[in-house]
Write an enzyme that holds these catalytic residues in place. Structure first.
Site, PDB file in Angstrom:
ATOM      1  N   TYR A 238       0.817  -1.216   0.000  1.00  0.00           N
ATOM      2  CA  TYR A 238       0.000   0.000   0.000  1.00  0.00           C
ATOM      3  C   TYR A 238       0.850   1.265   0.000  1.00  0.00           C
ATOM      4  O   TYR A 238       2.051   1.233   0.193  1.00  0.00           O
ATOM      5  CB  TYR A 238      -1.041   0.000   1.107  1.00  0.00           C
ATOM      6  CG  TYR A 238      -0.617  -0.120   2.546  1.00  0.00           C
ATOM      7  CD1 TYR A 238       0.593   0.344   3.023  1.00  0.00           C
ATOM      8  CD2 TYR A 238      -1.498  -0.688   3.469  1.00  0.00           C
ATOM      9  CE1 TYR A 238       0.935   0.254   4.352  1.00  0.00           C
ATOM     10  CE2 TYR A 238      -1.172  -0.795   4.811  1.00  0.00           C
ATOM     11  CZ  TYR A 238       0.037  -0.311   5.241  1.00  0.00           C
ATOM     12  OH  TYR A 238       0.357  -0.399   6.569  1.00  0.00           O
ATOM     13  N   GLU A 239       0.169   2.382  -0.271  1.00  0.00           N
ATOM     14  CA  GLU A 239       0.815   3.692  -0.475  1.00  0.00           C
ATOM     15  C   GLU A 239       1.829   3.659  -1.609  1.00  0.00           C
ATOM     16  O   GLU A 239       2.862   4.316  -1.566  1.00  0.00           O
ATOM     17  CB  GLU A 239       1.474   4.191   0.820  1.00  0.00           C
ATOM     18  CG  GLU A 239       0.529   4.319   1.994  1.00  0.00           C
ATOM     19  CD  GLU A 239      -0.683   5.181   1.699  1.00  0.00           C
ATOM     20  OE1 GLU A 239      -0.618   6.017   0.785  1.00  0.00           O
ATOM     21  OE2 GLU A 239      -1.706   4.992   2.380  1.00  0.00           O
ATOM     22  N   GLY A 240       1.537   2.866  -2.632  1.00  0.00           N
ATOM     23  CA  GLY A 240       2.447   2.689  -3.757  1.00  0.00           C
ATOM     24  C   GLY A 240       3.338   1.495  -3.530  1.00  0.00           C
ATOM     25  O   GLY A 240       4.111   1.476  -2.564  1.00  0.00           O
TER      26      GLY A 240
ATOM     27  N   GLN B 282       7.715   2.659  -5.957  1.00  0.00           N
ATOM     28  CA  GLN B 282       8.626   3.561  -5.248  1.00  0.00           C
ATOM     29  C   GLN B 282       9.980   3.629  -5.956  1.00  0.00           C
ATOM     30  O   GLN B 282      10.577   4.705  -6.090  1.00  0.00           O
ATOM     31  CB  GLN B 282       8.825   3.098  -3.797  1.00  0.00           C
ATOM     32  CG  GLN B 282       7.563   2.991  -2.977  1.00  0.00           C
ATOM     33  CD  GLN B 282       6.832   4.306  -2.824  1.00  0.00           C
ATOM     34  OE1 GLN B 282       7.447   5.364  -2.712  1.00  0.00           O
ATOM     35  NE2 GLN B 282       5.514   4.248  -2.825  1.00  0.00           N
TER      36      GLN B 282
END
Length: 585
Positions: free
Chosen positions: A436-438, A443
């Site tokens: 999650y969050e990319g 990243q």
């Protein structure tokens, strides 16, 4: 065993390694935040986390959240623990005083959320987005929205979500279909579905503030057509908005956090920021969230290490190679902590925890400099650090959280695979942080393709030179780190040159490049730890992890460098071969 924070470890990094008190005193809002005040905050936070948050962790995993007719009940003890969090003022630790916060440095909030994640990851998911939602609304919300919602978010009285993902649009946000239709009164009617929404529905707070990525009528296709809309669960007049939770997901881990499928049926909302600039507004929220996810990784790894270390100091098995017979007494077997294989696991994970903490706390300090520094050039340098290092920390710390926790499970042998000891929960809970969050792959691509290569590596080179200048070349360890920093700078140039011939190459080597960056920065962190003024006890406690870093972690640097270099050489060879004349032509 429940997780227990150890504030003395963090004070050493803040004070002896990073000299945080001096850095913070130079910033006007924190001129009075001295070492004593920081210590008081950390001591009280540690007590609160150990006593009010950690005890509900196991029940949260075993019982989990319950869904019924659109409503979600959190596990027993969660409501009480969350209310204690709010009553203690912890959600607003770094929020501005004028918004009801305590106005303390971001680095103290970073440590708090590391501890909260280690103690009860499921519960911490609830307030985990508050800081990002607060920052997003403070920077981009209208005066009316700020007056209505900002203090509620700062205090944690109301919680928030970040509604991006749709069933057909995961990382590719350009495919978002949720619609927002303007109304005569200036509001919007939002319709669409979102999935994987952490805390989309729960019983922790009366209201939930949803920040929803959507499209206005006639918006262009792709990410440039996205806008951000604030859609509350409860409207200002007290009526329930047309926001519905259709179900919660059955997950591998994080059972204490409801992951919701949400439906918006012409729900009332208000625009945040400018039309078509939704990603820019939400990025404020996402960047803060990514640093917090890195801290989750560090906290979870520390939780796994604590369990494994405690077990290794109780469990006896066989005779340890190299152990001194005279120290064994009448015991028939040695503690497994004395076995080299177990010592390697424990010290290696400790090396990751200490090094990653140093980098994460430096990043939190840089957030404060970027926000409050008096020198524009200092603010620019701080912002550059945060932009480049945040994706590195998010990916590397969460990777190590899962793989390192799995290594810690190995210390328990068969006992680690059953629920009794709690280590298997850490492994399961940690896995999602890589997603999650990319995702970590995204990243890495963000770092190399979007941030390093566009300026030819100049920004990254500047960051590496700043690290180089903090080192003393007369010390062998520092000189070694300076050599690696130079190699990393050259590697960026090598990739940039190869990318001209093969634009796909950076996407292929992005993961390896990010890993090289993290290992180099970890080497810098350990050089600073080794050089810091410390008592004999502090040095003895870090001797094993320091040696483990040099022996078992840092050698990966050469391997990853070799992978990237060979890929670049392969591109050069293929390019040269394409230039050769065809025989008989």
């Amino acid at each position: 065993m429940d997780y227990r924070p150890r504030p003395e470890d963090h004070r050493f990094i803040l004070n002896a390694v990073l000299d945080a008190p001096s850095a913070l005193r130079a910033l006007a809002p924190f001129a009075e935040v001295d070492e004593a005040l920081q210590g008081q905050v950390l001591d009280e936070a540690a007590r609160f986390v150990a006593e009010a948050v950690a005890p509900s962790n196991r029940g949260g995993d075993e019982i989990g959240c319950r869904f019924s007719q659109g409503e979600v009940a959190t596990p027993p003890g969660f409501r009480e623990a969350y209310q204690a969090l709010v009553d203690g003022g912890w959600p607003g630790l770094s929020a501005a005083a004028e918004d009801g916060g305590q106005g303390l440095p971001a680095v103290l909030e970073a440590i708090l959320y590391e501890w909260l994640s280690a103690a009860n990851h499921g519960l911490t998911m609830a307030p985990g987005l508050l800081h990002g939602a607060y920052a997003c609304l403070k920077h981009h919300g209208s005066a009316e929205l700020r007056a209505r919602y900002l203090s509620k978010l700062a205090s944690g009285e109301w919680l928030a979500t970040m509604c991006l993902t749709e069933a057909h649009a995961g990382s590719d946000l350009g495919q978002v279909r949720t619609r927002a239709v303007p109304q005569a009164d200036g509001s919007l009617r939002v319709s669409g579905g979102k999935i994987f929404i952490s805390g989309g529905e729960h019983d922790l707070t009366r209201n939930i503030v949803h920040l929803v990525l959507c499209r206005l009528p006639d918006a262009p296709a792709g990410p440039k057509g996205l806008s951000l809309v604030l859609v509350p669960k409860v409207l200002p007049d007290g009526t329930r908005n047309a926001v519905h939770c259709e179900r919660i997901e059955e997950k591998m881990g994080l059972h204490g956090s409801p992951t919701c499928v949400m439906r918006f049926d012409e729900a009332t909302g208000w625009l945040v920021g400018e039309p078509g600039r939704g990603l820019a507004a939400m990025f404020v929220m996402m960047n803060a969230a990514r640093l917090h996810v890195a801290l989750q990784g560090i906290g979870l790894l520390d939780a796994a290490w604590q369990k494994a270390d405690a077990y290794a100091l109780e469990r006896r098995q066989m005779r340890a190679p190299g152990a001194v017979p005279a120290s064994r007494g009448s015991e028939a077997a040695d503690l497994i902590a004395e076995h080299p294989a177990i010592r390697r696991i424990l010290d290696t994970q400790r090396a990751w925890i200490e090094g990653a903490r140093t980098l994460a706390y430096r990043s939190a300090l840089m957030l404060d400099v970027a926000a409050h520094g008096a020198d524009p050039k200092a603010r620019e340098r701080a912002q550059r650090w945060c932009s480049l290092v945040t994706p590195v920390l998010k990916a590397a710390c969460t990777h190590q959280a899962f793989h390192g926790a799995s290594e810690c499970l190995q210390v328990f042998g068969g006992h680690g695979y059953v629920r009794e000891w709690g280590i298997e929960q850490v492994v399961r809970d940690a896995r999602v942080t890589m997603i999650y969050e990319g995702t970590n792959e995204i990243q890495a691509i963000d770092l190399l393709v979007r941030k390093v290569l566009p300026d030819g590596g100049a920004g990254m080179s500047a960051v590496l030179l700043e690290l180089r200048d903090t080192l003393d070349a007369s010390r062998d360890a520092d000189a070694d780190v300076q050599r690696r920093l130079a190699q990393l700078r050259y590697l960026g140039t090598t990739i940039a040159m190869a990318a001209h011939a093969n634009p796909v190459l950076p996407y292929e080597v992005a993961d390896d490049y990010l890993r090289v960056v993290m290992l180099t920065m970890m080497a810098w962190a350990w050089a600073r730890i080794d050089a810091a003024e410390a008592s004999d006890a502090e040095r003895a406690a870090r001797a094993g992890p320091a040696a483990a870093f040099r022996r078992w972690v840092l050698p990966e640097f050469e391997m990853r460098m070799g992978i990237v270099k060979r890929a670049c050489e392969g591109v050069a060879m293929a390019h040269d071969a394409a230039k050769l004349p065809v025989a008989g032509g």
